[in-house]
Design a protein around this motif. Structure first.
Motif, PDB file in Angstrom:
ATOM      1  N   LYS A 112       0.839  -1.210   0.000  1.00 43.57           N
ATOM      2  CA  LYS A 112       0.000   0.000   0.000  1.00 43.57           C
ATOM      3  C   LYS A 112       0.870   1.255   0.000  1.00 43.57           C
ATOM      4  O   LYS A 112       0.764   2.101  -0.887  1.00 43.57           O
ATOM      5  CB  LYS A 112      -0.902   0.005   1.241  1.00 43.57           C
ATOM      6  N   THR A 113       1.748   1.349   1.012  1.00 44.61           N
ATOM      7  CA  THR A 113       2.549   2.579   1.143  1.00 44.61           C
ATOM      8  C   THR A 113       3.527   2.709  -0.020  1.00 44.61           C
ATOM      9  O   THR A 113       3.781   3.802  -0.508  1.00 44.61           O
ATOM     10  CB  THR A 113       3.312   2.558   2.479  1.00 44.61           C
TER      11      THR A 113
ATOM     12  N   ASP B 219      -0.187   6.755   8.066  1.00 45.54           N
ATOM     13  CA  ASP B 219      -0.048   5.304   8.047  1.00 45.54           C
ATOM     14  C   ASP B 219      -0.794   4.694   9.223  1.00 45.54           C
ATOM     15  O   ASP B 219      -0.812   5.273  10.302  1.00 45.54           O
ATOM     16  CB  ASP B 219       1.451   4.958   8.150  1.00 45.54           C
TER      17      ASP B 219
ATOM     18  N   THR C 127      -3.465   4.820   5.023  1.00 44.08           N
ATOM     19  CA  THR C 127      -3.448   3.371   4.810  1.00 44.08           C
ATOM     20  C   THR C 127      -3.856   2.692   6.103  1.00 44.08           C
ATOM     21  O   THR C 127      -3.644   3.228   7.180  1.00 44.08           O
ATOM     22  CB  THR C 127      -2.037   2.865   4.450  1.00 44.08           C
TER      23      THR C 127
END
Length: 810
Positions: free
Chosen positions: A260-261, A321, A364
């Motif tokens: 994702k990141t 995050d 995320t």
């Protein structure tokens, strides 16, 4: 005082006590007394002053009802959603009045929206298996974007904007249903409309999967190590569409290590945007985002803006995050930033910050439920994001990634992925031992960065090398013999080679008998003479070899094992072989992020006065930051005692890039230059920095296991205690030999006899007495007792020692 109007948004998130203070203003000719200021005369209410409030009903997560006393002072309206055709037609034609859209298309849009709304309650699922929420906000967002006319034709505008708002959060089945509906309703000839490219909006734009993203202030970088496979390209297309057309906040969710990141990072680097990352944790507070009052050098309080405000002013991209680790009330404070007016009110300084046109907010998260400490976000909050769901990377793509990224020949990559999937099928028989992608890439990296000397030997068996490295990676974390057997069988099935443990972990064997994978480590251990009190049993060597092997590839290491099996000793030993300092932090229940990273401390030195002004506070780095800056080893002892959510703050340090953003430092230094900003805030680990952690397995008092997202960032090593009879005798006799007085008086054979006597007594007690627990430390204590009381006869010292150490406790 001035007779302005005021709106209290999300009023039911405030606490009841705070709202009671308002009750006097809500009366007809009300007034309020500012007791905090020490006033006694009430502030009268201006005749034009009006107060409005809005709230979601209390059916959503984190929303509560208003206290009755407050509620009946308001005149209450229930605002219903627009549901009738007439209202929706009015709304849609008003939004799209400048695009020259026909009456017929408006009617089909109304029907489409009503149909989607109905389906979302009946049969559609989002990526987590819940019902998706389509609200008026979803519709208006797509209409507003359509009105900007960024894609050429009216049809294409409608299609892209509806896909963006309604599609991305759904799972594959629902995705196809909705896509069909959208195409039928909006496109007269789907193929013709979609085959045309989107026109380029201006000079500085870069193409990502057919969408144009504006270039940021930095030079765009090539990012060759990021492999674009089919599923990654699909995710990239969805992300690029949002960034280029919508500039709306994005929420990416999916399992751990699904990339994702890294995807956001990839787009930011390729398009030359600054990208900051904040790791949320249980105790995230608003000040980390918005800023706080800090004492400057002279001790005056001044407001320093936080990372989020900096990013909004300068147009940086920001990643929040692990969003759902932070508490809901704090996140709801970001509502204004996520709304379409993109502004943030800072109550401390009474300023309103408007977002820079380039500013983008990403978040995320791992799905709640499966991962520890993750909360479910409220519907109202989630609806402000555009959600993207990531699923696990398919198997055939893994082979491609291994081949391109770790430079592994295709035949080997296939075998490795086969091994992984075999082991994941077998997981039903093994305990909670999840082999994730991170394990697979660790295995791959160990092949890529293997010792270059081996290439000179033409006869070197790389098949054997891969299988031994694979065995070291996979078997390190498993806890039972059955599982190790399963791993050996799986490796044999795919590679047709056996593993000889003696070659990997024997400190006693000669240099040539060792495997090339571990030879250097074992020689280093043998050559190390400063600690003669360590006995190199098979298990101790295994632990040292696995740890050193992981450190060789800059992997963070987590040693799990029962107490007294030498975890801390191994870390100290490896640090002193390397000749670097080892900084140790003992974790406990109340460990905070500040214990690792540092915080503001009062200045002790009053003597050094800079130009007559005295510093009151200064930032002091924590042990982890110091270790990162000087490139030494850092060890977190008993890491499982700290809260998981505090440890999540360290995620960026455990990733391969090994950086951390110190959001706690309050505002940035005075410079506005981004390069300076990064230098002051982002700490990059120096070469030689290593992160070690130790813990006792869950089940011991107060000890728990770590959450899966944290655990698979570490290379986990299960440490077996040296508890066979031979090992214990060897350890006890070695301890007595160390004592100079005793080794001078008694011969070596006698010492071994005494040692075996001690061990046999302890083992006998273990068999006879129920719940008799002992660790190696107890045997060493008894051996030491005998050695230091040499003036007593053997019988006396043995009996006294036995009573002191074991019997008094029974």
């Amino acid at each position: 005082k001035n007779g302005d109007w005021i709106l209290l948004d999300e009023i039911n998130l405030a606490s009841a006590e705070m709202l009671e203070c308002l009750s006097t203003i809500l009366e007809r000719d009300g007034s309020v007394v500012l007791l905090e200021r020490g006033d006694f005369t009430p502030v009268k209410r201006h005749p034009d002053f009006r107060i409005f409030a809005c709230m979601n009903p209390n059916t959503d997560i984190g929303k509560k009802d208003l206290p009755v006393g407050i509620r009946n002072r308001f005149t209450e309206f229930f605002v219903d959603e627009l549901t009738t055709d007439v209202d929706l037609t009015l709304l849609i034609s008003d939004y799209l009045k400048n695009t020259g859209i026909q009456r017929k298309s408006v009617a089909s849009l109304v029907q489409l929206y009503k149909k989607l709304k109905l389906l979302s309650k009946l049969e559609l699922n989002d990526g987590l298996g819940n019902r998706p929420v389509f609200s008026l906000r979803t519709l208006c967002r797509s209409l507003r974007i359509c009105a900007k006319n960024l894609c050429g034709s009216v049809e294409r505008n409608l299609y892209e904007s509806f896909c963006m708002s309604f599609l991305t959060q759904l799972d594959p089945v629902s995705h196809n249903i909705v896509l069909q509906l959208i195409q039928q309703a909006l496109l007269s000839n789907a193929k013709a409309v979609l085959s045309q490219g989107i026109p380029k909006p201006g000079e500085n734009y870069l193409n990502f999967e057919g969408y144009w993203i504006q270039q940021g202030p930095k030079e765009p970088e090539e990012y060759a190590s990021y492999i674009l496979t089919k599923s990654v390209k699909e995710n990239l297309r969805d992300l690029a569409r949002i960034i280029s057309i919508g500039k709306l906040p994005v929420l990416l969710q999916g399992p751990t290590s699904a990339g994702k990141t890294s995807l956001i990072d990839y787009v930011a680097r390729r398009s030359g945007n600054h990208c900051l990352r904040i790791n949320n944790h249980e105790h995230t507070d608003l000040q980390e985002y918005i800023g706080t009052y800090v004492a400057d050098v002279t001790g005056k309080l001044s407001f320093k803006e936080g990372v989020l405000v900096q990013a909004m002013r300068n147009g940086y991209w920001i990643i929040l995050d692990e969003l759902n680790l932070a508490s809901t009330d704090i996140l709801e404070a970001l509502n204004r930033v996520l709304d379409d007016n993109r502004e943030l009110f800072i109550p401390e300084t009474q300023t309103l910050v408007k977002a820079h046109p380039n500013f983008m907010l990403f978040a995320t998260q791992n799905p709640p439920g499966l991962y520890g400490g993750r909360k479910t976000l409220s519907r109202a909050f989630k609806n402000r994001f555009i959600e993207l769901h990531f699923s696990d990377i398919p198997r055939d793509e893994l082979e491609v990634i291994l081949e391109k990224r770790c430079l592994i020949p295709n035949s080997y990559a296939k075998k490795m992925v086969m091994c992984m999937s075999d082991l994941q099928k077998n997981r039903k028989t093994t305990s909670k031992n999840v082999f994730t992608l991170r394990d697979l890439f660790r295995w791959g990296n160990r092949y890529t960065y293997a010792d270059k000397q081996l290439l000179k030997d033409d006869k070197y068996d790389w098949n054997q090398h891969l299988i031994e490295e694979g065995y070291l990676v996979l078997s390190a974390k498993v806890r039972t013999d059955i599982e190790i057997e399963i791993i050996e069988e799986t490796l044999y099935k795919n590679f047709r080679k056996r593993i000889d443990l003696g070659r990997l972990f024997d400190a006693q064997s000669s240099g040539d008998a060792c495997s090339a994978v571990t030879r250097n480590i074992i020689t280093a251990i043998k050559a190390y003479k400063l600690r003669a009190d360590i006995v190199w049993t098979r298990n101790m060597t295994r632990m040292a070899v696995l740890t050193a092997k992981a450190l060789q590839f800059n992997e963070p290491v987590l040693l799990v094992g029962p107490t007294g099996c030498g975890k801390t000793t191994v870390c100290q030993l490896l640090a002193s072989i390397r000749g670097v300092q080892l900084r140790i932090l003992n974790c406990h229940m109340h460990t905070e992020g500040a214990d690792f990273l540092g915080g503001l401390r009062p200045c002790r030195e009053s003597s050094e006065q800079t130009g007559g002004t005295k510093k009151l506070f200064e930032w002091a780095d924590g042990p982890l930051i110091l270790a990162m800056q000087e490139g030494s080893y850092f060890m977190a002892d008993e890491i499982s005692l700290a809260e998981d959510s505090v440890l999540e703050r360290l995620n960026c340090i455990l990733e391969p890039e090994r950086t951390v953003l110190l959001a706690e430092k309050g505002g940035v230094s005075e410079t506005d230059n981004p390069a300076e900003l990064a230098k002051d805030f982002v700490v990059q680990a120096k070469e030689g920095f290593q992160f070690l952690a130790t813990m006792n397995p869950g089940g011991d008092f107060g000890k728990k296991e770590l959450s899966p997202a944290l655990r698979n960032r570490f290379t986990e090593i299960w440490c077996l205690p040296s508890d066979t009879k031979e090992d214990l005798i060897q350890i006890a006799s070695n301890c007595m030999m160390e004592n100079s007085q005793m080794s001078a008086d008694t011969s070596k054979d006698e010492i071994t006899k005494i040692a075996s006597y001690l061990v046999e007594v302890v083992l006998y007690m273990r068999d006879i007495v129920e719940k008799f627990k002992f660790s190696i430390r107890d045997i060493l204590a008894w051996a030491n007792y005998i050695a230091s009381n040499a003036h007593l006869t053997f019988a006396e010292s043995a009996i006294f020692g036995l009573e002191t150490i074991f019997l008094d406790a029974l």
